[in-house]
Scaffold this motif. Structure first.
Motif, PDB file in Angstrom:
ATOM      1  N   UNK A   1      18.981  14.005  -8.806  1.00 57.05           N
ATOM      2  CA  UNK A   1      17.759  13.661  -8.087  1.00 57.05           C
ATOM      3  C   UNK A   1      16.659  14.681  -8.371  1.00 57.05           C
ATOM      4  N   UNK A   2      17.026  15.953  -8.438  1.00 61.08           N
ATOM      5  CA  UNK A   2      16.065  17.022  -8.724  1.00 61.08           C
ATOM      6  C   UNK A   2      16.601  17.865  -9.877  1.00 61.08           C
ATOM      7  N   UNK A   3      16.334  17.498 -11.117  1.00 62.28           N
ATOM      8  CA  UNK A   3      16.941  18.198 -12.259  1.00 62.28           C
ATOM      9  C   UNK A   3      16.598  19.685 -12.297  1.00 62.28           C
ATOM     10  N   UNK A   4      15.381  20.057 -11.867  1.00 57.26           N
ATOM     11  CA  UNK A   4      15.006  21.461 -11.937  1.00 57.26           C
ATOM     12  C   UNK A   4      15.903  22.349 -11.097  1.00 57.26           C
TER      13      UNK A   4
ATOM     14  N   UNK B   1      19.152  21.136  -9.673  1.00 53.39           N
ATOM     15  CA  UNK B   1      20.567  20.768  -9.735  1.00 53.39           C
ATOM     16  C   UNK B   1      21.179  20.865 -11.132  1.00 53.39           C
ATOM     17  N   UNK B   2      20.369  20.858 -12.164  1.00 48.16           N
ATOM     18  CA  UNK B   2      20.910  20.692 -13.525  1.00 48.16           C
ATOM     19  C   UNK B   2      21.848  21.827 -13.930  1.00 48.16           C
ATOM     20  N   UNK B   3      21.447  23.073 -13.743  1.00 48.05           N
ATOM     21  CA  UNK B   3      22.259  24.208 -14.191  1.00 48.05           C
ATOM     22  C   UNK B   3      23.615  24.223 -13.486  1.00 48.05           C
ATOM     23  N   UNK B   4      23.589  24.046 -12.150  1.00 47.05           N
ATOM     24  CA  UNK B   4      24.855  24.043 -11.424  1.00 47.05           C
ATOM     25  C   UNK B   4      25.744  22.868 -11.802  1.00 47.05           C
ATOM     26  N   UNK B   5      25.124  21.715 -12.044  1.00 44.60           N
ATOM     27  CA  UNK B   5      25.903  20.541 -12.445  1.00 44.60           C
ATOM     28  C   UNK B   5      26.580  20.760 -13.798  1.00 44.60           C
ATOM     29  N   UNK B   6      25.833  21.376 -14.719  1.00 43.66           N
ATOM     30  CA  UNK B   6      26.422  21.645 -16.047  1.00 43.66           C
ATOM     31  C   UNK B   6      27.584  22.627 -15.925  1.00 43.66           C
ATOM     32  N   UNK B   7      27.404  23.692 -15.126  1.00 39.78           N
ATOM     33  CA  UNK B   7      28.483  24.677 -14.972  1.00 39.78           C
ATOM     34  C   UNK B   7      29.712  24.054 -14.327  1.00 39.78           C
ATOM     35  N   UNK B   8      29.498  23.189 -13.351  1.00 40.24           N
ATOM     36  CA  UNK B   8      30.638  22.538 -12.684  1.00 40.24           C
ATOM     37  C   UNK B   8      31.420  21.669 -13.657  1.00 40.24           C
ATOM     38  N   UNK B   9      30.691  20.840 -14.402  1.00 41.80           N
ATOM     39  CA  UNK B   9      31.369  19.961 -15.364  1.00 41.80           C
ATOM     40  C   UNK B   9      32.014  20.768 -16.487  1.00 41.80           C
TER      41      UNK B   9
ATOM     42  N   UNK C   1      24.841   4.131 -27.418  1.00 41.41           N
ATOM     43  CA  UNK C   1      24.001   3.233 -26.613  1.00 41.41           C
ATOM     44  C   UNK C   1      22.929   3.981 -25.821  1.00 41.41           C
ATOM     45  N   UNK C   2      23.168   5.270 -25.552  1.00 43.17           N
ATOM     46  CA  UNK C   2      22.246   6.017 -24.701  1.00 43.17           C
ATOM     47  C   UNK C   2      21.110   6.611 -25.511  1.00 43.17           C
ATOM     48  N   UNK C   3      20.274   5.757 -26.052  1.00 43.96           N
ATOM     49  CA  UNK C   3      19.131   6.221 -26.843  1.00 43.96           C
ATOM     50  C   UNK C   3      17.936   6.481 -25.922  1.00 43.96           C
ATOM     51  N   UNK C   4      17.207   7.522 -26.250  1.00 43.00           N
ATOM     52  CA  UNK C   4      16.001   7.853 -25.487  1.00 43.00           C
ATOM     53  C   UNK C   4      14.765   7.391 -26.263  1.00 43.00           C
ATOM     54  N   UNK C   5      13.617   7.760 -25.749  1.00 46.25           N
ATOM     55  CA  UNK C   5      12.380   7.326 -26.393  1.00 46.25           C
ATOM     56  C   UNK C   5      12.069   8.154 -27.629  1.00 46.25           C
ATOM     57  N   UNK C   6      12.267   9.460 -27.540  1.00 46.63           N
ATOM     58  CA  UNK C   6      11.995  10.351 -28.679  1.00 46.63           C
ATOM     59  C   UNK C   6      12.748  11.658 -28.453  1.00 46.63           C
ATOM     60  N   UNK C   7      12.197  12.772 -28.931  1.00 51.61           N
ATOM     61  CA  UNK C   7      12.900  14.047 -28.872  1.00 51.61           C
ATOM     62  C   UNK C   7      13.208  14.463 -27.436  1.00 51.61           C
ATOM     63  N   UNK C   8      14.403  15.063 -27.290  1.00 53.16           N
ATOM     64  CA  UNK C   8      14.731  15.776 -26.057  1.00 53.16           C
ATOM     65  C   UNK C   8      15.646  16.922 -26.447  1.00 53.16           C
ATOM     66  N   UNK C   9      15.502  18.052 -25.762  1.00 50.61           N
ATOM     67  CA  UNK C   9      16.272  19.252 -26.092  1.00 50.61           C
ATOM     68  C   UNK C   9      17.712  19.102 -25.594  1.00 50.61           C
ATOM     69  N   UNK C  10      18.637  19.937 -26.098  1.00 51.60           N
ATOM     70  CA  UNK C  10      20.018  19.893 -25.601  1.00 51.60           C
ATOM     71  C   UNK C  10      20.085  20.113 -24.090  1.00 51.60           C
ATOM     72  N   UNK C  11      20.863  19.292 -23.421  1.00 52.77           N
ATOM     73  CA  UNK C  11      21.102  19.341 -21.965  1.00 52.77           C
ATOM     74  C   UNK C  11      19.820  19.117 -21.164  1.00 52.77           C
ATOM     75  N   UNK C  12      18.797  18.524 -21.772  1.00 53.71           N
ATOM     76  CA  UNK C  12      17.537  18.308 -21.060  1.00 53.71           C
ATOM     77  C   UNK C  12      17.630  17.076 -20.177  1.00 53.71           C
ATOM     78  N   UNK C  13      16.761  17.045 -19.180  1.00 52.66           N
ATOM     79  CA  UNK C  13      16.646  15.863 -18.323  1.00 52.66           C
ATOM     80  C   UNK C  13      15.282  15.220 -18.477  1.00 52.66           C
TER      81      UNK C  13
END
Length: 497
Positions: free
Chosen positions: A141-144, A146-154, A99-111
């Motif tokens: 809220x700020x992917x630039x 928070x993203x890396x730390x969020x991925x490592x935590x999960x 169900x979580x389709x995007x508009x077009x290409x996005x890289x792995x783990x991208x926001x």
């Protein structure tokens, strides 16, 4: 009106039949010691059992994707209204990915999307920016920042869950072994750790652990990110790769079912009857082998496509049409790939018909049908089993190649070949879109690698020549081990003299 309408596609029905045949085969083998002995040798192989674990995971995915239905749509007015889209149990389980389709290409783990778009800023001006994804990293809220730390935590949480699951599975297996052997839990744990049991429990547990460390983090991270990115129309690549497993398994297994009757009947007939029957069969498979296989398959697939295009009333849904093309592809591959196994069976039958017990049966007037079915067929089954397992990986790769050149499965069907075909044009763009091709390659590589490892284990267990060589090598090592102490003991005596 029911909530759904069951749908059984052609390939679904054949898969159910294949599962039933495997269950009956296991039941028959367990009741006959001479059939069970080679499979015990397979069970003692560490690589064979590790392969069984991985292939079982692929098999479960394939079976879940083979239970289809059409969900009901609209209000419950008593009339049967079902969606034209055919779904499977795997689609229900992987609904968040689907169900979580995007508009077009996005890289792995991208926001953000992979390419820039022109957007209108709050002040009315326009700018070229990377728009945020609708689902990937949407909770940040700020992917630039928070993203890396969020991925490592999960990822850390997922690894912890995987380790706990592995410890629970290991404890259950050790308890089962303790109960069967009537030994203590600690003694069984030591046996597992040392790997000194007949069954390769240590290899199995290591394989399960590695599989959990891969699967659990992907499940956890895929709830908030596109772990393998998205494709041109925004579909999750992980979902596409998982859906491609069924197509690969169908090609590898159903093609074998089509190929076996031709190879078995013609190979045994050519070797047993010889004479003009052998000549006709040899000419047939020599001629068939001389025709370029890709051209023959392409011609047959295109003829099938034309027939389906001119008879659209035969299909209620797109999935039924794509499934029929997949079935025809299996039939065509099976008809064009039986020649190799037929040659092997002909040669083995030529050898068997000269054995004393076959000649004695002929002298007593036993019919040819009884001789071939009771004495020759059981003695060539080890070749059939080895060929089936070894051809599986080749057929999975063949589907990818045929879909890549446009004569494989229907374009609406998800497969490794269609993923590679859709990704090949994007490999030339700058920056390159590599994740679709890498995902298809990785999944296909793992499937083919463990199918080949299982094929090697089956060959080592069933091939009498391999067992003879292994037995001679073991005997040589045993003799050498006996000679070394004797030589060591003789040297001091010579030195004293």
């Amino acid at each position: 009106m029911n909530a759904f309408k069951p749908v059984i596609l052609w390939t679904d029905a054949l898969i159910y039949v294949l599962i039933a045949v495997i269950i009956v085969f296991v039941f028959v083998v367990r009741r006959r010691e001479y059939l069970l002995a080679p499979w015990r040798r397979v069970a003692h192989s560490a690589s064979g059992m590790s392969s069984v674990v991985v292939l079982s995971i692929f098999g479960v995915v394939g079976v879940l994707d083979s239970v289809h239905f059409r969900p009901a749509i609209g209000p419950d007015t008593g009339e049967e209204n079902y969606s034209v889209e055919v779904r499977s149990l795997l689609d229900v389980i992987a609904a968040p990915l689907r169900a979580k389709a995007e508009k077009t290409y996005s890289a792995p783990f991208a926001a953000q999307l992979f390419s820039k778009e022109t957007v209108t800023l709050p002040d009315g001006s326009e700018a070229r920016v990377y728009p945020r994804l609708r689902h990937g990293g949407a909770h940040l809220e700020n992917p630039g920042v928070q993203r890396f730390g969020d991925i490592l935590t999960r990822l850390g949480i997922a690894v912890g869950v995987a380790v706990l699951a592995w410890l629970a599975i290991s404890a259950l297996l050790i308890l089962y072994r303790s109960w069967r052997r009537e030994s203590s839990f600690r003694a069984s744990s030591v046996h597992f750790a040392r790997g000194d049991s007949d069954f390769p429990w240590r290899a199995v547990l290591i394989t399960i652990g590695v599989a959990l460390l891969v699967i659990v983090p992907m499940i956890v991270l895929s709830r908030h990110y596109h772990v393998l990115g998205t494709d041109k129309v925004g579909q999750d690549v992980l979902y596409l790769a998982v859906k491609s497993i069924r197509t690969g398994l169908v090609i590898g297994t159903l093609t074998t079912l089509v190929m076996l009757p031709f190879a078995l009947a013609l190979g045994i007939m050519a070797g047993y009857f010889r004479g003009w029957i052998d000549d006709v069969i040899q000419y047939t498979y020599t001629t068939l082998s001389s025709i370029p296989g890709v051209l023959l398959i392409a011609a047959a697939v295109l003829m099938t496509q034309v027939y389906m295009d001119t008879h659209p009333e035969m299909f209620e849904t797109v999935s039924q049409r794509a499934d029929l093309r997949l079935l025809f592809l299996c039939i065509i591959l099976g008809i064009t790939s039986w020649t190799g196994l037929c040659r092997l069976l002909r040669g083995e039958t030529l050898k068997l018909r000269e054995m004393e017990y076959i000649q004695a049966a002929q002298a007593f007037g036993v019919s040819s049908w009884r001789i071939t079915s009771r004495h020759i067929l059981p003695n060539v089954m080890h070749i059939v089993l080895i060929a089936i397992v070894m051809d599986f990986s080749g057929l999975v790769l063949a589907e990818a190649v045929l879909s890549y050149v446009g004569v494989g499965v229907d374009p609406s069907m998800i497969s490794f070949g269609t993923m590679i075909n859709s990704a090949r044009l994007e490999m030339a763009r700058e920056p390159m879109v590599w994740w679709s091709l890498a995902a298809a390659f990785t999944f296909m590589f793992v499937l083919v690698l463990f199918a080949n490892l299982f094929a090697d284990a089956v060959r080592d267990a069933f091939d009498p020549r391999v067992r003879t060589r292994a037995g001679k090598a073991a005997a040589r090592r045993a003799n050498l081990a006996k000679m070394i102490p004797a030589t060591s003991a003789a040297q001091p005596t010579l030195g004293l003299k």
